[in-house]
Design an enzyme around this catalytic site. Structure first.
Site, PDB file in Angstrom:
ATOM      1  N   LYS A  50      25.755 -55.960  64.969  1.00 11.28           N
ATOM      2  CA  LYS A  50      27.153 -55.040  64.390  1.00 11.28           C
ATOM      3  C   LYS A  50      27.278 -54.818  62.659  1.00 11.28           C
ATOM      4  O   LYS A  50      26.907 -53.902  62.545  1.00 11.28           O
ATOM      5  CB  LYS A  50      28.426 -55.033  65.323  1.00 11.28           C
ATOM      6  CG  LYS A  50      27.876 -55.463  66.645  1.00 11.28           C
ATOM      7  CD  LYS A  50      29.018 -55.414  67.469  1.00 11.28           C
ATOM      8  CE  LYS A  50      28.790 -55.687  69.203  1.00 11.28           C
ATOM      9  NZ  LYS A  50      29.969 -55.982  69.689  1.00 11.28           N
ATOM     10  N   GLN A  94      35.420 -59.521  68.494  1.00 10.61           N
ATOM     11  CA  GLN A  94      34.616 -59.958  69.917  1.00 10.61           C
ATOM     12  C   GLN A  94      35.185 -60.788  71.200  1.00 10.61           C
ATOM     13  O   GLN A  94      35.713 -61.554  70.966  1.00 10.61           O
ATOM     14  CB  GLN A  94      32.857 -60.611  69.408  1.00 10.61           C
ATOM     15  CG  GLN A  94      32.793 -60.763  69.806  1.00 10.61           C
ATOM     16  CD  GLN A  94      31.152 -60.015  69.757  1.00 10.61           C
ATOM     17  OE1 GLN A  94      31.710 -58.777  69.535  1.00 10.61           O
ATOM     18  NE2 GLN A  94      30.541 -59.373  71.579  1.00 10.61           N
ATOM     19  N   ASP A 117      36.745 -50.257  69.521  1.00 10.46           N
ATOM     20  CA  ASP A 117      36.417 -50.803  70.745  1.00 10.46           C
ATOM     21  C   ASP A 117      37.452 -49.835  72.195  1.00 10.46           C
ATOM     22  O   ASP A 117      37.142 -50.452  73.188  1.00 10.46           O
ATOM     23  CB  ASP A 117      36.776 -52.374  70.987  1.00 10.46           C
ATOM     24  CG  ASP A 117      35.393 -53.339  72.002  1.00 10.46           C
ATOM     25  OD1 ASP A 117      34.287 -52.196  72.010  1.00 10.46           O
ATOM     26  OD2 ASP A 117      35.489 -54.125  71.975  1.00 10.46           O
TER      27      ASP A 117
END
Ligand code: NAD
Length: 288
Positions: A50, A94, A117
């Site tokens: 990422k 994450q 996210d």
């Protein structure tokens, strides 16, 4: 007849190219911070991927690597510091987090305007109301892949297997917003196989290799395989596989995503798109 293979890598590159083009005209590069707690090897690969992709499209990217035993207070302090920094537009924590950390509390700490996210309750609520907010990256990517082969979903029957907050529920909400009739299956659903056979669009987000067999699929259906499981092959090498028995499914479906090379690359591209959106919204807010 064999299915069209939906090329996630190629479609993701189109998204990344658009993002990179937009960045050139911005007064400052969008900033993305990726936070990882723990030493799970797969998560390390994901966060490095990422950050690398973010730099390639011209973003400022930062990795915050924290030990597996980081306390909730320490992690919340890292998020708080990122929330307060002007040059950071997107914060991605994450998942999965180490078991001692409360995922919902951590997600709630991210500034919703930087929640690239899309997992903060505010953004999840906006999505369920069909209002504009930041949408989780994998579900957003699934929709782009589906719409690359079926632009209009009105009235189609979509079945989503899996009901997690990060994939299953938001995918179902997005399909509903596109006027599909949505059935959501999960581990307690009875006769999932029968339900799947009625699906024009079938999304599997479970993490069980080979769950979806060829005879679960309606002829010409669009099959999106979100599952990502690392399995050891007979030759000892590790391989990433999806939920769908690909060799069977490809003979029945109209279009199908491969694993790898389907949902995965599109997820990362959507993270970049979300970060660009967040940066633009924050810049506009600052200018107002
Ligand atoms: P999760 O474990 O949180 O949720 C799994 C869901 O599957 C649950 O809702 C559960 O009820 C359901 N389920 C379990 N067994 C079932 C069965 N036999 N029949 C029907 N439903 C069943 O997982 P998640 O975070 O939603 O991720 C799902 C999969 O997607 C995983 O393999 C994960 O690695 C993958 N994933 C891939 C990406 C990507 O970018 N490619 C992103 C996120 C998740």
């Amino acid at each position: 007849m064999t299915a069209e293979i939906i090329d996630g890598k190629k479609l993701a590159q189109l998204v990344l190219d658009e993002v990179a083009k937009a960045v050139v005209d911005m007064s400052r590069p969008p900033g993305l911070a990726v936070v990882l707690a723990g030493d799970d090897p797969a998560s390390h690969v994901y966060v490095n991927g990422k950050a690398k992709r973010a730099k390639e499209v011209g973003f400022h990217a930062e990795l915050k690597l924290l030990p597996a035993d980081v306390s909730e207070v320490e992690l919340l302090a890292v998020i708080d510091a990122l929330n307060g920094r002007d040059e950071i537009d997107g914060i991605l924590v994450q998942l999965p987090l180490p078991a001692h950390l409360n995922t919902l509390r951590i997600m709630a700490a991210v500034d919703p305007s930087k929640d690239v996210d899309g997992l903060h309750a505010l953004n999840a609520g906006l999505l369920s109301q069909g209002a504009e907010g930041l949408i989780p990256c994998t579900p957003l990517g699934c929709m782009k892949l589906i719409k690359s082969v079926v632009p209009d979903l009105t009235g189609s029957h979509a079945v989503v297997i899996g009901s997690s907050n990060i994939v299953g529920k938001p995918v179902a909400a997005l399909l509903l917003a596109e006027q599909a009739t949505v059935t959501q299956a999960h581990i307690h659903t009875r006769d999932t196989q029968f339900i799947c056979r009625g699906a024009d669009i079938l999304v599997s987000a479970v993490g069980k290799p080979g769950l979806v067999r060829g005879d679960w699929i309606k002829p010409r259906a669009v099959v999106i395989d979100v599952g990502t499981t690392r399995v050891r092959q007979p030759d000892g090498k590790m391989r990433t596989v999806g939920d769908v028995a690909f060799d069977e499914a490809v003979e029945v479906a109209g279009a199908i995503t491969p694993v790898p090379g389907g949902v995965g690359p599109m997820t990362i591209a959507c993270l970049m798109e979300n970060t660009l959106r967040a940066a633009r919204a924050r810049n506009a807010h600052a200018a107002a």
